[in-house]
Design a protein around this motif. Structure first.
Motif, short mmCIF file in Angstrom:
data_model
loop_
_atom_site.label_atom_id
_atom_site.label_comp_id
_atom_site.label_asym_id
_atom_site.label_seq_id
_atom_site.Cartn_x
_atom_site.Cartn_y
_atom_site.Cartn_z
N GLU A 162 1.03 -1.29 -0.10
CA GLU A 162 0.04 0.00 -0.11
C GLU A 162 1.05 1.13 0.18
OE1 GLU A 162 -2.76 -0.18 3.49
OE2 GLU A 162 -3.41 -2.07 2.64
N LYS A 163 2.02 1.38 0.84
CA LYS A 163 2.76 2.49 0.73
C LYS A 163 3.55 2.59 -0.30
CE LYS A 163 3.95 2.51 5.79
NZ LYS A 163 3.59 3.97 5.88
N SER A 166 1.16 4.27 -2.93
CA SER A 166 0.81 5.75 -2.85
C SER A 166 2.21 6.59 -3.24
CB SER A 166 0.57 5.83 -1.28
OG SER A 166 1.73 5.86 -0.31
N THR A 168 5.27 8.53 -5.33
CA THR A 168 5.44 8.79 -6.73
C THR A 168 7.03 8.17 -6.89
OG1 THR A 168 6.80 10.87 -5.71
CG2 THR A 168 4.40 11.29 -6.30
#
Length: 405
Positions: A162-163, A166, A168
């Motif tokens: 999940e990290k 998220s 860029t």
């Protein structure tokens, strides 16, 4: 009697000058020959240049931190015999120059690890942070180490995924660069910051350990100790191994200096006072914050160097640093145990009474924001820690004397 107040100094390029240290009440300087490549001999001439500069300011070169153990020694590469000979010669040369304490570590590939070098505390100060899921995101999804997902708990891997989703591309690249290059560059990291594809080079270093598990790495450490401790003892030098940071496996690499049991095993390999330990509360408290006094009581007679600082432990294996006397470490109990160990040495007539201590890492604060410094090594934050530790030490020592009278 009191612990010797020391400070890690990174040489002439350090923004903190030797004259500053003298004003701060520093007694011993902790430094290294950072310009000598890993695996090469430290010449007497180069050692004496640094020693003379320190002594010209009324201090002593108290501890070498560190005399790096090359990867070829840890992996037993074909070049190991030469690397061992060079390490032995460096120890002899340090002994000739009157330098009697050498800190080193045996961590594979990567030294200490943090994922955020600028974590802001409620006070506004900055410390370093280790977020376990973020680190796993780096390992499994940015570095893309083969099999990485199998080396961590499933719930942590899910959070890591999940990290990473998220982030860029710029954030992912910055995370990798901080872990591989920024935190390692000033401590003789294996990857030069100028390397174009540094992640690929880093993976190659990790791959050299594919056949080396915990037991085999332990054997390599034992062989290293048998080769170098007798030379250190003959040269009047005490070696002191630094614990793993963090004290649990990362990158699929074994960790063998993480617990009281590890320390006990290490000192049993070569029965010599020169086979000693660096007691780092910052590293050890991540795993055994309630056992630090037990560690001192068990192996205190082989502790030659003290790193004191504190942490705040968080869920999911995360933690952030937090100054020196506040946090998960009961610094009062630790300091008292260390001073009791010093008293035992006095009664036993031992020569190694100084027990050099340095404030390890610190909160970036005040004028630190206008000064260049290596990660974790701000001036004001460490000076605050030094003052706190010195005050705690003085109060405990006075109390101990009053009880004896």
């Amino acid at each position: 009697m009191a612990l010797e107040k020391t400070w890690r100094w990174f040489g002439l390029k350090d923004s903190v000058k030797l004259s500053d240290l003298k004003q701060m009440g520093i007694e011993g300087v902790v430094t290294a020959l950072h310009h000598i490549p890993n695996g090469e001999v430290w010449p007497v001439e180069e050692i004496m240049k640094v020693k003379n500069a320190i002594e010209a300011h009324g201090m002593r070169w108290s501890v070498v931190e560190s005399l790096p153990v090359s990867e070829g020694i840890k992996t037993k590469s074909p070049d190991r015999p030469r690397l061992i000979r060079n390490y032995q010669e460096s120890l002899r040369n340090l002994g000739k120059c009157g330098i009697d304490t050498v800190c080193y570590n045996f961590m594979p590939v990567l030294d200490w690890v943090r994922t955020d070098l600028h974590y802001t505390l409620p006070s506004g100060g900055e410390v370093m942070y280790f977020d376990f899921p973020t680190f796993v995101a780096f390992d499994a999804f940015i570095l893309k180490r083969p099999g990485a997902e199998n080396d961590y708990p499933a719930d942590i891997v899910a959070l890591a995924r999940e990290k990473h989703a998220s982030m860029t591309q710029e954030e992912a690249e910055k995370l990798a660069h901080n872990i591989i290059v920024v935190t390692q560059g000033f401590i003789d990291g294996v990857v030069d910051g100028s390397t174009p594809d540094y992640k690929k080079v880093f993976l190659k270093f990790i791959d050299t350990y594919k056949e080396i598990d915990r037991d085999r790495l332990r054997q390599h450490l034992a062989d290293f100790l048998r080769d170098v401790v007798p030379v250190a003892e003959e040269s009047g030098v005490n070696l002191c191994i630094h614990p793993d940071d963090p004290p649990f496996p990362v990158l699929g690499l074994p960790r063998i200096v993480s617990t009281k049991e590890d320390f006990e095993w290490i000192i049993q390999q070569v029965d010599s006072i020169s086979n000693g330990l660096t007691f780092c509360t910052g590293s050890l408290s991540v795993r055994s914050s309630d056992k630090l006094v037990d560690i001192v009581k068990s192996v205190g007679h082989r502790i030659h160097f003290l790193h004191l600082r504190n942490n705040v432990l968080l869920p999911d294996g995360c933690f952030h640093e937090y100054g020196h006397i506040h946090g998960v470490v009961d610094m009062y109990a630790v300091m008292k145990a260390l001073l009791e160990e010093q008293q035992r040495r006095v009664k036993e007539g031992r020569k190694d009474l100084r027990m050099p201590v340095r404030p390890d890492h610190g909160i970036k604060m005040l004028d630190d924001y206008a000064r260049e410094a290596n990660p974790g090594y701000p001036l004001i934050g460490r000076l605050k820690g030094l003052a706190e530790l010195a005050g705690l030490e003085m109060g405990i020592e006075r109390s101990m004397k009053d009880q004896q009278n």
